[in-house]
Design a protein around this motif. Structure first.
Motif, PDB file in Angstrom:
ATOM      1  N   ALA A 223       4.228   0.862  15.579  1.00 49.49           N
ATOM      2  CA  ALA A 223       3.608   2.011  16.236  1.00 49.49           C
ATOM      3  C   ALA A 223       3.311   3.118  15.220  1.00 49.49           C
ATOM      4  CB  ALA A 223       4.520   2.542  17.338  1.00 49.49           C
ATOM      5  N   GLU A 224       4.169   3.257  14.225  1.00 55.41           N
ATOM      6  CA  GLU A 224       4.017   4.345  13.251  1.00 55.41           C
ATOM      7  C   GLU A 224       3.116   3.973  12.074  1.00 55.41           C
ATOM      8  OE1 GLU A 224       4.908   7.485  13.305  1.00 55.41           O
ATOM      9  OE2 GLU A 224       5.772   7.199  15.299  1.00 55.41           O
TER      10      GLU A 224
ATOM     11  N   LEU B 227       0.856  -1.197   0.000  1.00 54.89           N
ATOM     12  CA  LEU B 227       0.000   0.000   0.000  1.00 54.89           C
ATOM     13  C   LEU B 227       0.888   1.242   0.000  1.00 54.89           C
ATOM     14  CD1 LEU B 227      -2.869   1.270   0.325  1.00 54.89           C
ATOM     15  CD2 LEU B 227      -2.465   1.183   2.797  1.00 54.89           C
ATOM     16  N   ALA B 228       0.770   2.055  -1.081  1.00 60.00           N
ATOM     17  CA  ALA B 228       1.585   3.268  -1.194  1.00 60.00           C
ATOM     18  C   ALA B 228       0.701   4.474  -0.911  1.00 60.00           C
ATOM     19  CB  ALA B 228       2.214   3.350  -2.585  1.00 60.00           C
ATOM     20  N   VAL B 229       0.722   4.918   0.334  1.00 63.23           N
ATOM     21  CA  VAL B 229      -0.149   6.014   0.757  1.00 63.23           C
ATOM     22  C   VAL B 229       0.661   7.184   1.326  1.00 63.23           C
ATOM     23  CG1 VAL B 229      -1.851   6.679   2.503  1.00 63.23           C
ATOM     24  CG2 VAL B 229      -2.212   4.624   1.153  1.00 63.23           C
ATOM     25  N   ASP B 230       1.572   6.866   2.230  1.00 68.17           N
ATOM     26  CA  ASP B 230       2.276   7.934   2.960  1.00 68.17           C
ATOM     27  C   ASP B 230       3.180   8.759   2.058  1.00 68.17           C
ATOM     28  OD1 ASP B 230       1.065   6.794   5.087  1.00 68.17           O
ATOM     29  OD2 ASP B 230       2.885   6.289   6.195  1.00 68.17           O
TER      30      ASP B 230
ATOM     31  N   GLY C 155      -1.366   8.889  18.725  1.00 73.08           N
ATOM     32  CA  GLY C 155      -2.131  10.129  18.728  1.00 73.08           C
ATOM     33  C   GLY C 155      -3.196  10.152  17.640  1.00 73.08           C
ATOM     34  N   TYR C 156      -2.832   9.650  16.472  1.00 70.37           N
ATOM     35  CA  TYR C 156      -3.779   9.595  15.357  1.00 70.37           C
ATOM     36  C   TYR C 156      -5.034   8.817  15.755  1.00 70.37           C
ATOM     37  CZ  TYR C 156      -5.577   8.444  10.664  1.00 70.37           C
ATOM     38  OH  TYR C 156      -6.364   8.287   9.561  1.00 70.37           O
ATOM     39  N   HIS C 157      -4.828   7.648  16.339  1.00 76.19           N
ATOM     40  CA  HIS C 157      -5.964   6.793  16.662  1.00 76.19           C
ATOM     41  C   HIS C 157      -6.702   7.231  17.935  1.00 76.19           C
ATOM     42  CE1 HIS C 157      -5.541   4.019  13.372  1.00 76.19           C
ATOM     43  NE2 HIS C 157      -4.228   4.053  13.555  1.00 76.19           N
ATOM     44  N   ALA C 158      -5.962   7.717  18.913  1.00 74.75           N
ATOM     45  CA  ALA C 158      -6.625   8.206  20.130  1.00 74.75           C
ATOM     46  C   ALA C 158      -7.518   9.389  19.783  1.00 74.75           C
ATOM     47  CB  ALA C 158      -5.593   8.598  21.184  1.00 74.75           C
ATOM     48  N   ASN C 159      -7.074  10.191  18.840  1.00 75.71           N
ATOM     49  CA  ASN C 159      -7.867  11.338  18.406  1.00 75.71           C
ATOM     50  C   ASN C 159      -9.172  10.887  17.748  1.00 75.71           C
ATOM     51  OD1 ASN C 159      -7.983  14.191  18.279  1.00 75.71           O
ATOM     52  ND2 ASN C 159      -7.608  14.072  16.082  1.00 75.71           N
TER      53      ASN C 159
ATOM     54  N   ASN D 131      -1.257  10.087   6.919  1.00 73.66           N
ATOM     55  CA  ASN D 131      -2.308  11.066   6.662  1.00 73.66           C
ATOM     56  C   ASN D 131      -2.772  10.966   5.211  1.00 73.66           C
ATOM     57  OD1 ASN D 131      -4.069  13.178   6.650  1.00 73.66           O
ATOM     58  ND2 ASN D 131      -2.542  14.777   7.066  1.00 73.66           N
ATOM     59  N   PRO D 132      -3.575   9.966   4.881  1.00 67.60           N
ATOM     60  CA  PRO D 132      -3.973   9.716   3.492  1.00 67.60           C
ATOM     61  C   PRO D 132      -4.630  10.918   2.826  1.00 67.60           C
ATOM     62  CG  PRO D 132      -4.750   7.943   4.923  1.00 67.60           C
ATOM     63  CD  PRO D 132      -4.193   9.003   5.808  1.00 67.60           C
ATOM     64  N   GLU D 133      -5.396  11.663   3.610  1.00 60.92           N
ATOM     65  CA  GLU D 133      -6.130  12.792   3.034  1.00 60.92           C
ATOM     66  C   GLU D 133      -5.190  13.867   2.487  1.00 60.92           C
ATOM     67  OE1 GLU D 133      -9.373  12.670   2.874  1.00 60.92           O
ATOM     68  OE2 GLU D 133      -9.782  11.005   4.246  1.00 60.92           O
TER      69      GLU D 133
END
Lengths: 360, 387
Positions: free
Chosen positions: A341-342, A112-115, A348-352, A121-123
């Motif tokens: 983790a990354e 998967l090439a997203v970052d 933070g991403y998921h807790a948010n 942050n795919p958006e």
């Protein structure tokens, strides 16, 4: 049970020493291992039976990922069998079904090439997919493409005007260049550059400008499986640590007799138990109510990220000096935990996401 | 036994309609804190007519103790029905009609260890809220080392004679009966000479004295037994094997305390509560801490459910319940610290109401076995560490 069967196989075929050997040989993939996993139905765990899969669902995929985490088994399981298979299932046309069959057989692997930046942050995707004639021309670069150095195909998220489109491309398409990175976890990750890469409508997975329809469920499935793998990494590190507390003697007694260490070990066990509940819940939710699995998945990934980092840090500390040596396996757990983790969103991403879902 | 989905949804529909019709509006504020709990008992003063009505209506359906068998005053609900029950109660923010140590602790002990006669005699009054029980476990010299009980209980042929002192007996001054651990054999090893006994608080020689706490209230008492006589049949389980009952109960108590604190399980999300308290912009540090607490809360709740399912399926939770107690109570302390921080100086006034709840949580990680005792139990019995 699936977990017992998986454990039996992995202890034999992919213990930590297997990853160590790959690293020492400068390799990141073991094609024979992946083929063996495919033969057991693991590559097709999310592939429909009519496409040659075992179709056991996300909860089962999480069970496998956990077992793989325990021994740090190196395979493209999450990228291919979980993320790509889930994406292709959203489409389920003739071409997608053919691709699913190739995943199930173990013949084709995906990444998967997203970052594009250091945080998930795919958006924020900037890689351009400019319309040209009936097709597209892709320009830009992707980083931290996990399993991207060895993969046969790439799922590439591109900006097509205001919206995002997901492309399913062979990794050897003209204009694509891959640079395998030397990663701390000794696993495959690459930077992938796109220079005037031509893509047709056939290469679009799902609908143009609607990447998230296909990608959102795929990413969520991947996040849950990764959380499960991290829970397995935590369990693996914890198991080694508890054994060591029983064996290692100082001041004439096993160090596990010291209350300071007992309480830290017990606390860690509690964290592992609580995280296991979040993983079970995420897998179940993805199987039963995938439209509404967002909270459950992010809860699992946040918890697993937190727990695994505690587990590997306590693992090194409680082992003392030997925990710092390369000859000992704990370091492999610590480095894989950091990567896990990354990948696909940090704590933070998921807790948010959890906080937003809970109204703050 | 598990029902079909159809049976469950019928149950759900009927329950929902019943609750809609029978739960008074005033009982739908979701409050289950110290000031709103209905404890029941002979001397109970209902805080409102609604509280009385709500209790009476639930008693007729067995909903004060929904999982107890019908013959003992319960509704005989299965685990799945119980889940539906709690979800439907939460849906309308209903208060629990009755809470008590009889429901939480003595009931489960009697259901497991009691004779049929004892169950018929003691359980229905608990379910109806007519008899309020308190727990006599701790002593000045038996805190974390609970098995060190010294309260002396002698066999006098046709009755027992008790002398000694208990401490931290919750609401002993308001209770009708006490279940207590007493030493019936002083020569046996300390775990082998303890019995689990039931004593009427009106018996001659029983007296109590409240202990004032940092929260300003006195939920706990000292309880004294001076030549107290009581009938021979008021022993649960086998004489000198009371420790088995106590251990079983402690498991229940741990689960209960871990789920208590009101806000967990059926409560509102922490963040929503924090958002309400806020004036002005969100403090990012507070929000970050709240996020972390919310993630942990949801995961601990899932664990509680998982363990309950496991227990229902026949798997023993056993010593692992120490995990629920430890994680639940430590988390609750964190949550209340955050609520106080969100309240700022408003929360510092007694009249505001938050401070007593905040201070109360500090006892959660002490009562029923301290966090440190829980960790020791886990390290020895679950992890198998030496010593």
């Amino acid at each position: 049970m699936l977990a017992d069967a998986a454990r039996g196989f992995l202890d034999e075929a992919a213990p930590v020493s297997h990853l160590r050997r790959l690293r020492d040989e400068g390799q990141t993939e073991d094609k024979a291992l992946w083929k063996a996993m495919a033969d057991m139905g693991w590559a097709g765990i999310l592939v429909p039976e009519n496409a040659g899969g075992s179709d056991m669902g996300h909860a089962a995929a999480c069970v496998l990922a956990t077992e793989m985490g325990k021994t740090l088994a190196s395979s493209p399981f999450i990228s291919t069998a979980v993320i790509a298979a889930t994406a292709l299932r959203q489409v389920a046309d003739e071409r997608a079904n053919a691709a699913l069959a190739q995943i199930a057989s173990g013949d084709v692997t995906y990444a998967l090439a997203v970052d594009e930046n250091a945080k998930f942050n795919p958006e924020a995707t900037q890689l351009r997919g400019d319309r040209e004639g009936n097709g597209f021309r892709l320009n830009g670069s992707k980083g931290f493409v996990v399993d991207g150095g060895d993969a046969d195909r790439l799922l590439v998220l591109a900006r097509t005007g205001e919206a995002l489109t997901l492309f399913d491309l062979p990794a050897d398409r003209e204009g694509i260049s891959r640079e395998a990175k030397s990663m701390i976890d000794s696993r495959d990750a690459a930077t992938v550059s796109f220079a005037d890469v031509e893509a047709t409508g056939e290469d679009v997975l799902g609908q143009v400008d609607q990447a998230m329809t296909v990608l959102k469920p795929a990413i969520e499935a991947g996040q849950a499986a990764l959380a499960a793998e991290m829970a397995g990494v935590a369990a693996g590190a914890f198991g080694m640590t508890v054994e060591y507390l029983k064996e290692r003697k100082q001041f004439g007694v096993p160090i596990g007799a010291f209350q300071a260490l007992q309480h830290r070990a017990a606390h860690l066990w509690c964290e592992c138990e609580v995280t296991a509940s979040a993983i079970l819940n995420a897998g179940r939710k993805l199987d039963e109510d995938p439209e509404n699995a967002r909270l459950a998945v992010s809860l699992a990934k946040a918890r697993a990220t937190d727990t695994v980092q505690l587990a590997v840090q306590e693992g090194v500390q409680m082992h003392g000096g030997i925990g710092m040596t390369d000859a000992f396996d704990m370091g492999f757990y610590m480095k894989r935990a950091r990567v896990g983790a990354e990948w696909l969103g940090d704590y933070g991403y998921h807790a948010n996401i959890v906080a937003q879902a809970r109204g703050f | 036994m598990s029902e079909t989905t159809e049976q469950l949804s019928t149950f759900q529909a009927e329950l929902r309609a019943w609750l809609e019709e029978n739960c008074p509006q005033e009982m739908r504020d979701g409050r289950n804190d110290e000031t709103t709990i209905c404890w029941g008992g002979k001397n109970w003063n209902f805080t409102s007519d609604a509280q009385r009505t709500w209790l009476q209506r639930c008693v007729t359906k067995g909903y004060t103790v929904p999982t107890w068998p019908v013959e003992y005053g319960g509704a005989g609900l299965s685990r799945d029905e119980e889940k539906v029950f709690h979800a439907e109660m939460a849906r309308i923010n209903a208060r629990y009609p009755l809470q008590s140590f009889g429901i939480w602790m003595l009931g489960p002990a009697l259901l497991h260890f009691g004779t049929h006669e004892q169950k018929l005699h003691y359980l229905p009054p608990i379910a109806r809220g007519e008899v309020r029980w308190c727990q006599g476990y701790s002593e000045p010299g038996a805190g974390s080392d609970l098995a060190n009980v010294q309260t002396k209980c002698e066999d006098k042929g046709d009755h027992w004679l008790v002398n000694g002192q208990k401490i931290w007996t919750s609401y002993a001054d308001k209770a009708d009966w006490i279940f207590a651990l007493v030493r019936t054999d002083k020569d046996a090893p300390k775990h082998k000479g303890i019995s689990f006994v039931l004593i009427n608080m009106e018996t001659e020689g029983v007296s109590t004295r409240p202990i004032k706490l940092i929260s300003g209230v006195s939920p706990f008492c000292e309880t004294f037994f001076d030549d107290v006589k009581f009938p021979k049949e008021q022993v649960v389980g086998t004489v000198n094997r009371g420790w088995d009952v106590a251990k079983y109960l402690l498991t229940h108590e741990r689960e209960m305390i871990s789920a208590a604190g009101g806000s967990m399980g059926t409560g509102r999300p922490l963040g929503a509560v924090i958002a309400d308290c806020e004036t002005g912009e969100t403090d990012p540090v507070l929000r970050g801490d709240a996020m972390r607490a919310e993630v942990d809360t949801l995961a601990v709740e899932l664990t509680l459910e998982r363990y309950k399912d496991q227990a229902e399926a026949g798997g023993s939770v056993g010593d692992a319940s120490a995990m629920l107690k430890y994680m639940g109570t430590e988390l609750n302390k964190r949550r209340l610290e955050l609520l106080m921080a969100a309240g700022g100086s408003d929360a510092l006034e007694w009249d505001d109401g938050r401070a007593p709840n905040w201070l109360r949580t500090k006892a959660n990680s002490i009562e029923g076995g301290t966090s440190e005792v829980m960790l020791s139990i886990l390290s020895k019995r679950v992890l198998g560490l030496p010593g």
